[in-house]
Design a protein around this motif. Structure first.
Motif, PDB file in Angstrom:
ATOM      1  N   THR A 163      52.988 -13.410  26.622  1.00  0.00           N
ATOM      2  CA  THR A 163      52.285 -13.148  25.426  1.00  0.00           C
ATOM      3  C   THR A 163      53.447 -12.789  24.257  1.00  0.00           C
ATOM      4  O   THR A 163      54.400 -12.719  24.786  1.00  0.00           O
ATOM      5  N   LEU A 164      52.962 -13.012  23.136  1.00  0.00           N
ATOM      6  CA  LEU A 164      53.928 -12.680  22.068  1.00  0.00           C
ATOM      7  C   LEU A 164      54.253 -11.263  22.047  1.00  0.00           C
ATOM      8  O   LEU A 164      55.602 -11.159  21.730  1.00  0.00           O
ATOM      9  N   GLU A 165      53.704 -10.282  22.212  1.00  0.00           N
ATOM     10  CA  GLU A 165      54.026  -8.798  22.170  1.00  0.00           C
ATOM     11  C   GLU A 165      55.050  -8.552  23.199  1.00  0.00           C
ATOM     12  O   GLU A 165      56.001  -7.926  22.761  1.00  0.00           O
ATOM     13  N   LEU A 166      54.860  -8.959  24.471  1.00  0.00           N
ATOM     14  CA  LEU A 166      55.838  -8.714  25.319  1.00  0.00           C
ATOM     15  C   LEU A 166      57.155  -9.404  25.211  1.00  0.00           C
ATOM     16  O   LEU A 166      58.366  -8.781  25.505  1.00  0.00           O
ATOM     17  N   ASN A 167      56.876 -10.523  24.483  1.00  0.00           N
ATOM     18  CA  ASN A 167      58.489 -11.363  24.315  1.00  0.00           C
ATOM     19  C   ASN A 167      59.212 -10.585  23.112  1.00  0.00           C
ATOM     20  O   ASN A 167      60.459 -10.311  22.909  1.00  0.00           O
ATOM     21  N   LYS A 168      58.383  -9.876  22.047  1.00  0.00           N
ATOM     22  CA  LYS A 168      58.785  -8.950  21.048  1.00  0.00           C
ATOM     23  C   LYS A 168      59.726  -7.831  21.672  1.00  0.00           C
ATOM     24  O   LYS A 168      60.813  -7.522  21.342  1.00  0.00           O
ATOM     25  N   GLU A 169      58.967  -7.216  22.580  1.00  0.00           N
ATOM     26  CA  GLU A 169      59.663  -5.924  23.280  1.00  0.00           C
ATOM     27  C   GLU A 169      60.769  -6.340  23.925  1.00  0.00           C
ATOM     28  O   GLU A 169      61.671  -5.749  23.849  1.00  0.00           O
ATOM     29  N   ASP A 170      60.776  -7.545  24.561  1.00  0.00           N
ATOM     30  CA  ASP A 170      61.887  -8.000  25.321  1.00  0.00           C
ATOM     31  C   ASP A 170      63.046  -8.177  24.515  1.00  0.00           C
ATOM     32  O   ASP A 170      64.177  -7.786  24.771  1.00  0.00           O
TER      33      ASP A 170
END
Length: 138
Positions: free
Chosen positions: A79-86
């Motif tokens: 997901t895009l959100e998890l990649n942003k957080e990462d």
């Protein structure tokens, strides 16, 4: 806002996050969904304290370009959100590592006893290895 420490924060406008398509083999969505993230952070034009800027520029990290732009690519998650957080977490760790004060290394000498034990161990190993050779037949 990305909080680095109690008195150092990075505003959202300083971090440029771009959506890209993830590389590599994948399932049905890999060629249609842009779920990977490119994070760009310009060290020189940021509001970081000067000591952080100097240390970040001195780091020999492949994610930091010669111009002082940190580029982090995150594509571990689906997901895009998890990649942003990462990506944001990895930027935070990078900046925090530059902020830490390194301990000054004081060179020491090996003790006489440790030197003697090392040489004794080497001679014992050498004797053991010499016994592994061919046995002379007389």
């Amino acid at each position: 806002m990305l909080t680095i420490s109690s008195n150092v924060t990075i505003a959202d406008w300083e971090i440029d996050i771009t959506q890209i398509r993830a590389q590599g083999s994948g399932g049905q969505n890999v060629n249609k969904v842009s779920s990977a993230v490119h994070l760009r952070f310009d060290i020189q034009s940021s509001t970081l304290p000067p000591i952080y800027k100097e240390r970040l520029m001195a780091l020999s990290d492949q994610r930091i370009s010669k111009e002082g732009v940190v580029i982090i690519k995150a594509q571990s998650y689906r997901t895009l959100e998890l990649n942003k957080e990462d990506a944001l977490a990895r930027l935070k760790v990078l900046i925090q590592s530059a902020g830490k004060q390194q301990k000054v290394r004081r060179p020491t000498k090996p003790t006489k006893g440790s030197q003697r034990r090392r040489v004794d161990h080497k001679t014992r190993k050498g004797k053991t290895k010499s016994l592994r050779g061919k046995v002379p037949i007389s």
